[in-house]
Design a protein around this motif. Structure first.
Motif, PDB file in Angstrom:
ATOM      1  N   SER A  57     -12.046   0.483   7.800  1.00 59.89           N
ATOM      2  CA  SER A  57     -12.895  -0.268   6.874  1.00 59.89           C
ATOM      3  C   SER A  57     -12.761   0.248   5.446  1.00 59.89           C
ATOM      4  N   THR A  58     -12.497   1.540   5.291  1.00 56.98           N
ATOM      5  CA  THR A  58     -12.251   2.078   3.948  1.00 56.98           C
ATOM      6  C   THR A  58     -11.041   1.401   3.316  1.00 56.98           C
ATOM      7  N   LEU A  59      -9.985   1.250   4.092  1.00 57.13           N
ATOM      8  CA  LEU A  59      -8.787   0.588   3.587  1.00 57.13           C
ATOM      9  C   LEU A  59      -9.082  -0.865   3.214  1.00 57.13           C
ATOM     10  N   LEU A  60      -9.887  -1.537   4.035  1.00 53.12           N
ATOM     11  CA  LEU A  60     -10.241  -2.918   3.737  1.00 53.12           C
ATOM     12  C   LEU A  60     -11.062  -3.010   2.450  1.00 53.12           C
ATOM     13  N   ARG A  61     -11.935  -2.043   2.221  1.00 54.51           N
ATOM     14  CA  ARG A  61     -12.721  -2.026   0.985  1.00 54.51           C
ATOM     15  C   ARG A  61     -11.826  -1.853  -0.239  1.00 54.51           C
ATOM     16  N   PHE A  62     -10.787  -1.041  -0.113  1.00 58.16           N
ATOM     17  CA  PHE A  62      -9.835  -0.910  -1.219  1.00 58.16           C
ATOM     18  C   PHE A  62      -9.186  -2.261  -1.520  1.00 58.16           C
TER      19      PHE A  62
ATOM     20  N   ASP B 273     -13.871  -0.496  -3.666  1.00 59.75           N
ATOM     21  CA  ASP B 273     -13.747   0.952  -3.804  1.00 59.75           C
ATOM     22  C   ASP B 273     -12.302   1.241  -4.218  1.00 59.75           C
ATOM     23  N   THR B 274     -12.039   2.472  -4.622  1.00 61.41           N
ATOM     24  CA  THR B 274     -10.697   2.828  -5.075  1.00 61.41           C
ATOM     25  C   THR B 274     -10.228   4.103  -4.383  1.00 61.41           C
ATOM     26  N   PRO B 275      -8.930   4.233  -4.119  1.00 63.10           N
ATOM     27  CA  PRO B 275      -8.414   5.462  -3.512  1.00 63.10           C
ATOM     28  C   PRO B 275      -8.377   6.610  -4.505  1.00 63.10           C
ATOM     29  N   ASP B 276      -8.364   7.840  -3.983  1.00 63.16           N
ATOM     30  CA  ASP B 276      -8.188   9.012  -4.838  1.00 63.16           C
ATOM     31  C   ASP B 276      -6.739   9.135  -5.300  1.00 63.16           C
ATOM     32  N   LYS B 277      -5.841   8.769  -4.405  1.00 59.99           N
ATOM     33  CA  LYS B 277      -4.410   8.850  -4.708  1.00 59.99           C
ATOM     34  C   LYS B 277      -3.725   7.589  -4.184  1.00 59.99           C
ATOM     35  N   GLY B 278      -2.571   7.275  -4.753  1.00 55.80           N
ATOM     36  CA  GLY B 278      -1.778   6.151  -4.278  1.00 55.80           C
ATOM     37  C   GLY B 278      -2.110   4.857  -4.989  1.00 55.80           C
TER      38      GLY B 278
ATOM     39  N   ASP C 172      -5.153   9.538   4.613  1.00 56.06           N
ATOM     40  CA  ASP C 172      -4.158  10.478   4.119  1.00 56.06           C
ATOM     41  C   ASP C 172      -2.774   9.840   4.088  1.00 56.06           C
ATOM     42  N   ASP C 173      -2.261   9.585   2.897  1.00 47.61           N
ATOM     43  CA  ASP C 173      -0.884   9.151   2.688  1.00 47.61           C
ATOM     44  C   ASP C 173      -0.532   7.898   3.498  1.00 47.61           C
ATOM     45  N   VAL C 174      -1.364   6.867   3.376  1.00 49.71           N
ATOM     46  CA  VAL C 174      -1.161   5.617   4.111  1.00 49.71           C
ATOM     47  C   VAL C 174      -0.271   4.688   3.298  1.00 49.71           C
ATOM     48  N   SER C 175       0.786   4.187   3.928  1.00 47.65           N
ATOM     49  CA  SER C 175       1.688   3.227   3.283  1.00 47.65           C
ATOM     50  C   SER C 175       1.948   2.059   4.225  1.00 47.65           C
ATOM     51  N   LEU C 176       1.853   0.837   3.681  1.00 49.16           N
ATOM     52  CA  LEU C 176       2.085  -0.381   4.453  1.00 49.16           C
ATOM     53  C   LEU C 176       2.665  -1.449   3.539  1.00 49.16           C
ATOM     54  N   SER C 177       3.516  -2.293   4.100  1.00 48.98           N
ATOM     55  CA  SER C 177       3.982  -3.492   3.415  1.00 48.98           C
ATOM     56  C   SER C 177       3.612  -4.695   4.274  1.00 48.98           C
ATOM     57  N   ILE C 178       2.938  -5.672   3.679  1.00 50.13           N
ATOM     58  CA  ILE C 178       2.484  -6.855   4.410  1.00 50.13           C
ATOM     59  C   ILE C 178       3.059  -8.086   3.747  1.00 50.13           C
ATOM     60  N   ARG C 179       3.729  -8.891   4.543  1.00 51.69           N
ATOM     61  CA  ARG C 179       4.420 -10.065   4.014  1.00 51.69           C
ATOM     62  C   ARG C 179       3.459 -11.234   3.828  1.00 51.69           C
TER      63      ARG C 179
ATOM     64  N   ILE D 125       0.869  -1.172   0.000  1.00 52.61           N
ATOM     65  CA  ILE D 125       0.000   0.000   0.000  1.00 52.61           C
ATOM     66  C   ILE D 125       0.906   1.221   0.000  1.00 52.61           C
ATOM     67  N   ARG D 126       0.767   2.077  -1.010  1.00 50.33           N
ATOM     68  CA  ARG D 126       1.697   3.190  -1.170  1.00 50.33           C
ATOM     69  C   ARG D 126       0.949   4.515  -1.310  1.00 50.33           C
ATOM     70  N   ASN D 127       1.120   5.376  -0.289  1.00 48.58           N
ATOM     71  CA  ASN D 127       0.668   6.774  -0.342  1.00 48.58           C
ATOM     72  C   ASN D 127      -0.815   6.897  -0.698  1.00 48.58           C
ATOM     73  N   VAL D 128      -1.635   6.085  -0.038  1.00 49.15           N
ATOM     74  CA  VAL D 128      -3.065   6.031  -0.340  1.00 49.15           C
ATOM     75  C   VAL D 128      -3.824   7.109   0.427  1.00 49.15           C
ATOM     76  N   SER D 129      -4.658   7.843  -0.300  1.00 51.44           N
ATOM     77  CA  SER D 129      -5.516   8.876   0.291  1.00 51.44           C
ATOM     78  C   SER D 129      -6.923   8.741  -0.275  1.00 51.44           C
ATOM     79  N   LYS D 130      -7.910   9.165   0.531  1.00 56.61           N
ATOM     80  CA  LYS D 130      -9.311   9.116   0.086  1.00 56.61           C
ATOM     81  C   LYS D 130     -10.110  10.198   0.786  1.00 56.61           C
ATOM     82  N   THR D 131     -10.907  10.935  -0.005  1.00 61.07           N
ATOM     83  CA  THR D 131     -11.818  11.935   0.524  1.00 61.07           C
ATOM     84  C   THR D 131     -13.227  11.625   0.042  1.00 61.07           C
TER      85      THR D 131
END
Length: 266
Positions: free
Chosen positions: A66-71, A76-81, A43-50, A25-31
């Motif tokens: 839950s928004t992140l889980l929906r992505f 659903d889709t992020p606005d950015k990232g 806002d600008d969420v980044s994660l690496s999951i092994r 997950i790289r630089n994800v944002s959603k409004t």
């Protein structure tokens, strides 16, 4: 025979043999727009999951869990990232990403066996192979003897077991859990936490779970992602020490619980 089952997938996703459940997950944002105002959910969420990690995401309401889980589910889709699974961009829902909600969402007119089998409708394989997979899962989640039961004949815990089995049916490398035990009483919840660990260890999926229960996150997870709200951001990633099963009275458990609680309160 059940091992022969495979899934049809969009061309943008890797072949089934290459799928192991790693997530970037790289630089994800959603409004979101709610009536006449904007809500900055992430806002600008980044994660690496092994691959094959068990990850929990905790945070106050409104932090975008839950928004992140929906992505990740492709709902659903992020606005950015960007979000990729095994190097491929998510292009919509996929059998390679199973999801289980707090509400079991079983079809009330179908038996346990048929509800689980619904997840195999578009999976390649013979009827015998699919039946064997359903039988394997019913045994795995402890519902043997209830194959023909309708959802209204099940307890809350049994319904969630059936829902988890349905999510696992196509052998998804990535399993997404959105408060799957949140509606259960404390005793049933504790028992299903133990069973969920056993299922994860047997199925070898990567698991990402949203929960409000800090102790549940520590019991189950390799790492806990602590989010802060408005807008949702990653505040800290807490590595959970100690071998499973974990005892709530162990000093490492108590320390991890206190660390996460402090992060959520400040």
């Amino acid at each position: 025979m059940a091992q022969a089952l495979s899934t049809r997938a969009p061309a943008t996703e890797p072949e089934i043999g290459d799928v192991v459940g790693s997530v970037e997950i790289r630089n994800v944002s959603k409004t979101f727009r709610v009536k006449d105002r904007e809500v900055h959910a992430l806002d600008d969420v980044s994660l690496s999951i092994r691959p094959r990690e068990f990850i929990s995401i905790v945070g106050l309401s409104g932090c975008g869990k839950s928004t992140l889980l929906r992505f990740l589910a492709g709902l659903d889709t992020p606005d950015k990232g960007t979000i990729t699974v095994d190097g491929a961009a998510i292009a919509g829902p996929s059998l390679k990403r199973g999801i289980v909600f707090q509400d079991h969402r079983l079809l009330p007119w179908l038996s346990v066996e048929k509800n689980i089998g619904l997840a195999l409708r578009t999976v390649l394989g013979t009827a015998a192979e699919k039946a064997a997979r359903v039988a394997e899962l019913i045994d795995l989640v402890g519902l043997s003897g209830f194959e023909s039961a309708l959802p209204h004949q099940l307890s809350g815990g049994m319904s969630q077991r059936a829902s988890i089995a349905r999510g696992l049916a196509p052998r998804p490398p990535l399993l997404l859990l959105d408060e799957p035990l949140g509606a259960l009483d404390a005793l049933t919840r504790a028992r299903l936490q133990d069973e969920l660990l056993q299922i994860w260890q047997q199925e070898q999926s990567t698991v990402i779970m949203v929960t409000h229960d800090v102790e549940e996150a520590i019991v189950l997870s390799d790492r806990v992602i602590v989010m802060q709200p408005r807008p949702g951001r990653v505040r800290r990633i807490v590595d959970v020490p100690g071998q499973r099963p974990r005892r709530r009275s162990d000093p490492d458990f108590v320390a991890a619980r206190a660390e996460i609680a402090d992060l959520l309160e400040t």
